[in-house]
Scaffold this motif. Structure first.
Motif, PDB file in Angstrom:
ATOM      1  N   VAL A 171       2.411  -9.950   4.211  1.00 34.58           N
ATOM      2  CA  VAL A 171       3.207  -8.407   3.623  1.00 34.58           C
ATOM      3  C   VAL A 171       2.640  -7.729   2.684  1.00 34.58           C
ATOM      4  CG1 VAL A 171       5.821  -7.635   2.682  1.00 34.58           C
ATOM      5  CG2 VAL A 171       5.556 -10.878   4.112  1.00 34.58           C
ATOM      6  N   GLU A 172       2.757  -6.163   3.169  1.00 32.59           N
ATOM      7  CA  GLU A 172       1.805  -5.111   2.286  1.00 32.59           C
ATOM      8  C   GLU A 172       2.397  -4.593   2.458  1.00 32.59           C
ATOM      9  OE1 GLU A 172      -2.047  -4.721   4.704  1.00 32.59           O
ATOM     10  OE2 GLU A 172      -2.920  -6.204   3.868  1.00 32.59           O
ATOM     11  N   VAL A 173       3.088  -3.542   0.984  1.00 33.81           N
ATOM     12  CA  VAL A 173       3.558  -2.216   0.686  1.00 33.81           C
ATOM     13  C   VAL A 173       2.105  -0.841   0.518  1.00 33.81           C
ATOM     14  CG1 VAL A 173       4.884  -0.768  -1.047  1.00 33.81           C
ATOM     15  CG2 VAL A 173       5.298  -3.750   0.005  1.00 33.81           C
ATOM     16  N   ASP A 174       1.856  -0.159   1.466  1.00 35.02           N
ATOM     17  CA  ASP A 174       1.434   1.253   1.189  1.00 35.02           C
ATOM     18  C   ASP A 174       2.038   1.903  -0.074  1.00 35.02           C
ATOM     19  OD1 ASP A 174      -0.475   3.400   1.166  1.00 35.02           O
ATOM     20  OD2 ASP A 174      -0.097   3.496   3.727  1.00 35.02           O
ATOM     21  N   ARG A 175       1.330   1.619  -0.969  1.00 34.88           N
ATOM     22  CA  ARG A 175       1.286   2.364  -2.408  1.00 34.88           C
ATOM     23  C   ARG A 175       1.034   3.523  -2.120  1.00 34.88           C
ATOM     24  NH1 ARG A 175       2.679  -1.349  -6.705  1.00 34.88           N
ATOM     25  NH2 ARG A 175       1.388   0.306  -8.094  1.00 34.88           N
ATOM     26  N   SER A 176       0.475   4.127  -1.021  1.00 34.58           N
ATOM     27  CA  SER A 176       0.177   5.560  -1.445  1.00 34.58           C
ATOM     28  C   SER A 176       1.236   6.019  -0.431  1.00 34.58           C
ATOM     29  CB  SER A 176      -0.680   5.882  -0.399  1.00 34.58           C
ATOM     30  OG  SER A 176      -1.152   5.656   0.911  1.00 34.58           O
ATOM     31  N   VAL A 177       2.325   5.352  -0.419  1.00 36.77           N
ATOM     32  CA  VAL A 177       3.136   6.275   0.769  1.00 36.77           C
ATOM     33  C   VAL A 177       4.426   5.484  -0.319  1.00 36.77           C
ATOM     34  CG1 VAL A 177       4.586   5.642   2.783  1.00 36.77           C
ATOM     35  CG2 VAL A 177       2.152   5.436   2.739  1.00 36.77           C
ATOM     36  N   CYS A 178       4.448   4.494  -0.574  1.00 34.95           N
ATOM     37  CA  CYS A 178       5.625   3.799  -1.101  1.00 34.95           C
ATOM     38  C   CYS A 178       5.757   5.299  -2.227  1.00 34.95           C
ATOM     39  CB  CYS A 178       5.716   2.453  -2.204  1.00 34.95           C
ATOM     40  SG  CYS A 178       7.135   2.199  -3.427  1.00 34.95           S
ATOM     41  N   ILE A 179       8.161   5.760  -2.233  1.00 33.81           N
ATOM     42  CA  ILE A 179       8.081   6.429  -3.011  1.00 33.81           C
ATOM     43  C   ILE A 179       9.254   5.982  -4.104  1.00 33.81           C
ATOM     44  CG2 ILE A 179       8.590   8.225  -1.146  1.00 33.81           C
ATOM     45  CD1 ILE A 179      11.462   7.918  -0.834  1.00 33.81           C
ATOM     46  N   MET A 236      15.221   0.746  -2.132  1.00 32.26           N
ATOM     47  CA  MET A 236      15.930  -0.200  -1.119  1.00 32.26           C
ATOM     48  C   MET A 236      15.354  -1.540  -1.064  1.00 32.26           C
ATOM     49  SD  MET A 236      17.265   3.009   1.331  1.00 32.26           S
ATOM     50  CE  MET A 236      17.911   2.401   2.070  1.00 32.26           C
ATOM     51  N   CYS A 237      13.859  -1.472  -1.056  1.00 33.00           N
ATOM     52  CA  CYS A 237      14.088  -2.934  -0.829  1.00 33.00           C
ATOM     53  C   CYS A 237      13.867  -3.968  -1.585  1.00 33.00           C
ATOM     54  CB  CYS A 237      12.102  -3.094  -0.288  1.00 33.00           C
ATOM     55  SG  CYS A 237      11.369  -2.589  -2.336  1.00 33.00           S
ATOM     56  N   VAL A 238      13.811  -4.019  -2.645  1.00 31.39           N
ATOM     57  CA  VAL A 238      14.445  -4.816  -4.101  1.00 31.39           C
ATOM     58  C   VAL A 238      16.493  -5.498  -3.798  1.00 31.39           C
ATOM     59  CG1 VAL A 238      14.424  -5.342  -7.328  1.00 31.39           C
ATOM     60  CG2 VAL A 238      12.740  -4.141  -5.300  1.00 31.39           C
ATOM     61  N   ASN A 239      16.824  -3.732  -3.695  1.00 30.64           N
ATOM     62  CA  ASN A 239      17.783  -4.296  -3.398  1.00 30.64           C
ATOM     63  C   ASN A 239      18.650  -5.350  -1.871  1.00 30.64           C
ATOM     64  OD1 ASN A 239      19.013  -2.902  -5.073  1.00 30.64           O
ATOM     65  ND2 ASN A 239      18.893  -0.666  -3.789  1.00 30.64           N
ATOM     66  N   THR A 240      17.898  -5.103  -0.732  1.00 29.80           N
ATOM     67  CA  THR A 240      17.795  -5.643   0.713  1.00 29.80           C
ATOM     68  C   THR A 240      17.362  -7.405   0.311  1.00 29.80           C
ATOM     69  OG1 THR A 240      18.077  -3.749   1.756  1.00 29.80           O
ATOM     70  CG2 THR A 240      17.702  -5.469   2.643  1.00 29.80           C
ATOM     71  N   ALA A 241      15.866  -7.510  -0.664  1.00 33.25           N
ATOM     72  CA  ALA A 241      15.620  -8.422  -0.590  1.00 33.25           C
ATOM     73  C   ALA A 241      14.780  -8.683  -2.029  1.00 33.25           C
ATOM     74  CB  ALA A 241      14.783  -8.681   0.799  1.00 33.25           C
ATOM     75  N   PRO A 242      15.645  -8.644  -2.717  1.00 37.30           N
ATOM     76  CA  PRO A 242      15.631  -8.969  -4.031  1.00 37.30           C
ATOM     77  C   PRO A 242      14.540 -10.180  -4.672  1.00 37.30           C
ATOM     78  CG  PRO A 242      18.034  -9.885  -4.485  1.00 37.30           C
ATOM     79  CD  PRO A 242      16.923  -9.396  -2.704  1.00 37.30           C
ATOM     80  N   GLY A 243      14.450 -11.058  -3.921  1.00 43.66           N
ATOM     81  CA  GLY A 243      13.485 -12.332  -3.781  1.00 43.66           C
ATOM     82  C   GLY A 243      12.371 -12.524  -3.305  1.00 43.66           C
ATOM     83  N   GLY A 244      12.233 -11.146  -2.616  1.00 45.09           N
ATOM     84  CA  GLY A 244      10.895  -9.951  -1.875  1.00 45.09           C
ATOM     85  C   GLY A 244       9.847  -9.419  -2.225  1.00 45.09           C
ATOM     86  N   PHE A 245      11.082  -8.207  -3.375  1.00 46.52           N
ATOM     87  CA  PHE A 245       9.828  -7.599  -4.030  1.00 46.52           C
ATOM     88  C   PHE A 245      10.211  -7.104  -4.551  1.00 46.52           C
ATOM     89  CE2 PHE A 245      10.401  -6.600   1.144  1.00 46.52           C
ATOM     90  CZ  PHE A 245       9.001  -6.544   1.302  1.00 46.52           C
ATOM     91  N   ALA A 298      11.598  -4.330   5.149  1.00 52.24           N
ATOM     92  CA  ALA A 298      11.288  -3.965   6.011  1.00 52.24           C
ATOM     93  C   ALA A 298      11.554  -2.617   6.951  1.00 52.24           C
ATOM     94  CB  ALA A 298       9.888  -4.378   6.892  1.00 52.24           C
ATOM     95  N   GLU A 299      12.088  -3.149   7.479  1.00 51.36           N
ATOM     96  CA  GLU A 299      13.120  -1.871   8.355  1.00 51.36           C
ATOM     97  C   GLU A 299      13.795  -1.441   8.232  1.00 51.36           C
ATOM     98  OE1 GLU A 299      13.363  -5.245  12.533  1.00 51.36           O
ATOM     99  OE2 GLU A 299      15.363  -5.136  10.438  1.00 51.36           O
ATOM    100  N   GLY A 300      14.338  -1.455   6.839  1.00 48.65           N
ATOM    101  CA  GLY A 300      15.740   0.066   6.011  1.00 48.65           C
ATOM    102  C   GLY A 300      14.462   0.649   5.270  1.00 48.65           C
ATOM    103  N   CYS A 301      13.527   0.502   4.841  1.00 48.60           N
ATOM    104  CA  CYS A 301      12.356   1.628   4.004  1.00 48.60           C
ATOM    105  C   CYS A 301      12.150   2.573   4.351  1.00 48.60           C
ATOM    106  CB  CYS A 301      10.890   0.561   3.997  1.00 48.60           C
ATOM    107  SG  CYS A 301      10.000   1.962   2.838  1.00 48.60           S
ATOM    108  N   PRO A 302      13.001   3.773   3.794  1.00 45.83           N
ATOM    109  CA  PRO A 302      13.066   4.941   3.823  1.00 45.83           C
ATOM    110  C   PRO A 302      11.597   5.768   4.325  1.00 45.83           C
ATOM    111  CG  PRO A 302      13.796   4.897   1.971  1.00 45.83           C
ATOM    112  CD  PRO A 302      12.820   3.544   2.297  1.00 45.83           C
ATOM    113  N   VAL A 303      10.546   5.531   4.057  1.00 47.89           N
ATOM    114  CA  VAL A 303       9.388   5.729   4.307  1.00 47.89           C
ATOM    115  C   VAL A 303       8.082   5.448   5.195  1.00 47.89           C
ATOM    116  CG1 VAL A 303       8.858   8.283   2.461  1.00 47.89           C
ATOM    117  CG2 VAL A 303       8.344   5.110   1.621  1.00 47.89           C
ATOM    118  N   GLU A 304       8.650   3.806   5.441  1.00 52.77           N
ATOM    119  CA  GLU A 304       8.407   2.984   6.241  1.00 52.77           C
ATOM    120  C   GLU A 304       6.743   2.355   5.184  1.00 52.77           C
ATOM    121  OE1 GLU A 304       8.063   4.527  10.477  1.00 52.77           O
ATOM    122  OE2 GLU A 304       9.852   4.589  11.042  1.00 52.77           O
TER     123      GLU A 304
END
Length: 77
Positions: free
Chosen positions: A7-15, A19-28, A53-59
């Motif tokens: 699993v990776e998060v593109d920090r240059s895209v993340c706003i 939402m990821c923390v709310n959906t999967a608090p154990g994952g993010f 990942a599917e719910g991330c507003p900026v993918e």
């Protein structure tokens, strides 16, 4: 034994919507800059992490199979 994911998060895209923390608090988690980060880069396949990942507003989240590198999300077109 099930699939393992990388699993990776593109920090240059993340706003930092969180939402990821709310959906999967154990994952993010959010760091002090309010940017998402996976709690572990390599995990067992997890439906909540996929939903995040599917719910991330900026993918900004990508998931691949650990062994082969084949994309899980976003899927190849």
């Amino acid at each position: 034994m099930g699939d393992r994911w990388h699993v990776e998060v593109d920090r240059s895209v993340c706003i930092g919507s969180g939402m990821c923390v709310n959906t999967a608090p154990g994952g993010f988690g959010l760091d002090t800059a309010r940017q998402s980060r996976p709690r572990a880069a390599d995990i067992d396949a997890n439906e909540l992490v996929l939903a995040a990942a599917e719910g991330c507003p900026v993918e900004a989240i990508s998931i691949s199979l650990l062994e082969s590198g084949e994309p899980v999300f976003p899927p190849e077109e």
